[in-house]
Design an enzyme around this catalytic site. Structure first.
Site, PDB file in Angstrom:
ATOM      1  CG  ASP A   7      -1.737   1.207   1.380  1.00  0.00           C
ATOM      2  OD1 ASP A   7      -2.262   1.563   0.512  1.00  0.00           O
ATOM      3  OD2 ASP A   7      -1.756   1.569   2.579  1.00  0.00           O
ATOM      4  CG  LEU A   8       1.911   5.465  -2.189  1.00  0.00           C
ATOM      5  CD1 LEU A   8       3.137   5.137  -2.226  1.00  0.00           C
ATOM      6  CD2 LEU A   8       1.394   6.198  -3.554  1.00  0.00           C
ATOM      7  CG  ASP A   9      -1.694   7.411   0.244  1.00  0.00           C
ATOM      8  OD1 ASP A   9      -1.027   8.181  -0.008  1.00  0.00           O
ATOM      9  OD2 ASP A   9      -2.737   7.293  -0.359  1.00  0.00           O
ATOM     10  CB  THR A  15       0.086  11.041   1.500  1.00  0.00           C
ATOM     11  OG1 THR A  15      -0.236   9.474   1.769  1.00  0.00           O
ATOM     12  CG2 THR A  15       1.014  11.067   0.699  1.00  0.00           C
ATOM     13  CE  LYS A  43      -4.020   7.662   9.249  1.00  0.00           C
ATOM     14  NZ  LYS A  43      -3.195   7.139  10.616  1.00  0.00           N
ATOM     15  CB  SER A 113      -2.228   2.889  -3.687  1.00  0.00           C
ATOM     16  OG  SER A 113      -2.830   4.135  -3.286  1.00  0.00           O
ATOM     17  CB  ALA A 114      -7.615   3.220  -2.342  1.00  0.00           C
ATOM     18  CE  LYS A 144      -5.616  -1.012  -0.771  1.00  0.00           C
ATOM     19  NZ  LYS A 144      -4.621  -0.404  -0.197  1.00  0.00           N
ATOM     20  CD  GLU A 168      -3.484  -1.871   3.066  1.00  0.00           C
ATOM     21  OE1 GLU A 168      -3.454  -0.975   3.810  1.00  0.00           O
ATOM     22  OE2 GLU A 168      -3.770  -1.544   1.725  1.00  0.00           O
ATOM     23  CG  ASP A 169      -1.808   2.446   6.632  1.00  0.00           C
ATOM     24  OD1 ASP A 169      -2.207   2.052   5.486  1.00  0.00           O
ATOM     25  OD2 ASP A 169      -2.070   3.701   6.661  1.00  0.00           O
TER      26      ASP A 169
HETATM   27  C1  BG6 Z   1      -5.842   5.928   0.286  1.00  0.00           C
HETATM   28  C2  BG6 Z   1      -5.748   6.845   1.583  1.00  0.00           C
HETATM   29  O1  BG6 Z   1      -4.469   5.308   0.019  1.00  0.00           O
HETATM   30  O2  BG6 Z   1      -6.315   6.682  -0.994  1.00  0.00           O
HETATM   31  C3  BG6 Z   1      -7.094   7.354   1.472  1.00  0.00           C
HETATM   32  O3  BG6 Z   1      -5.379   6.063   2.614  1.00  0.00           O
HETATM   33  C4  BG6 Z   1      -7.464   8.171   0.251  1.00  0.00           C
HETATM   34  O4  BG6 Z   1      -7.220   8.365   2.744  1.00  0.00           O
HETATM   35  C5  BG6 Z   1      -7.456   7.181  -0.896  1.00  0.00           C
HETATM   36  O5  BG6 Z   1      -8.949   8.621   0.544  1.00  0.00           O
HETATM   37  C6  BG6 Z   1      -7.729   7.864  -2.439  1.00  0.00           C
HETATM   38  O6  BG6 Z   1      -6.982   8.790  -2.659  1.00  0.00           O
HETATM   39  P1  BG6 Z   1      -7.177   9.762  -3.696  1.00  0.00           P
HETATM   40  O7  BG6 Z   1      -5.479  10.215  -3.791  1.00  0.00           O
HETATM   41  O8  BG6 Z   1      -7.410   9.168  -4.922  1.00  0.00           O
HETATM   42  O9  BG6 Z   1      -7.818  10.756  -3.448  1.00  0.00           O
HETATM   43 MG    MG Z   2      -2.980   3.135   3.685  1.00  0.00          MG
END
Ligand code: BG6
Ligand code: MG
Length: 217
Positions: A7-9, A15, A43, A113-114, A144, A168-169
């Protein structure tokens, strides 16, 4: 284990603070306060699902779909302004060493990542070249805990899901890894990530061999 999917964030970069500042500004414009404690609920949650939570916190009901899209767009513009200024210094401690180590060991790497902004973050932090595949919010249709993002990662890497470890966090991400038939490492607190095969506080002093033995692999 032949692949690691990250996962990234919250796993490779912090972030969450930028998401928070951008949502807080939107909330202010809408006339309510958005607190850091509520930010925890966002998150791992997609952009539109995050907006729904924000509106619930602000007690805003009956918002039209068009207004919701405009609000999410406004928040994203603010968020993108923050992440456009990111530097490699914002990579979380121990991450580069761990990534270099597993790549040297022949382990394949992917992002799962989402976020639809993953590409920009990877470019700004200089992490992009360390991944063999990037699956982000632009490539998937189910958030997810659906396993789609991780299964796509395994497919793109050409490995079986049973050979993958997910990092993953968010609890929803651990659930997605389990549904994908993958091993999982939680980054954060065991109270939240109790379904993971292993929970660690971060990548500092973490080595691939040590991790595999902790997971009994
Ligand atoms: C996830 C974050 O990785 O991405 C969420 O943990 C975030 O907080 C989601 O809402 C979507 O991100 P983005 O950059 O597409 O708005
Ligand atoms: Mg995350």
């Amino acid at each position: 284990m032949s692949a690691c999917i990250f996962d990234l964030d919250g796993v490779l970069v912090d972030t969450a603070k930028y998401h928070y500042l951008a949502w807080k500004l939107l909330a202010k414009e809408l006339g309510f306060d958005f607190l850091e404690a509520d930010n925890e609920r966002l998150k791992g949650v997609s952009r539109m699902a995050s907006l729904e939570i924000l509106l619930e916190v602000g007690g805003m009901v009956n918002v039209s779909e068009a207004d919701k899209w405009a609000m999410a767009d406004k928040k994203n513009k603010c968020y993108v302004a923050y992440i456009s200024r990111m530097t490699p210094d914002e990579i979380l401690p121990g991450v580069p060493d761990f990534l270099h180590e597993i790549k040297a060991a022949g382990v394949k790497t992917a992002i799962g990542s989402a976020s639809r902004n993953a590409g920009l973050i990877l470019e700004r932090t200089g992490l992009a070249s360390l991944f063999d595949a990037v699956i982000d919010g632009n490539k998937i249709s189910r958030a997810k805990p659906d396993p789609e993002v991780f299964l796509s990662g395994a497919r793109e890497l050409g490995v079986d899901p049973s050979e993958c470890v997910v990092f993953e966090d968010a609890a929803a991400g651990i659930e997605a890894a389990i549904r994908a038939g993958m091993k999982s490492v939680g980054l954060g607190h065991p109270s939240v990530l109790y379904k993971a095969d292993l929970v660690i506080p971060g990548f500092e002093a973490m080595h691939w061999n040590k991790l595999q033995s902790l997971m009994n692999l």
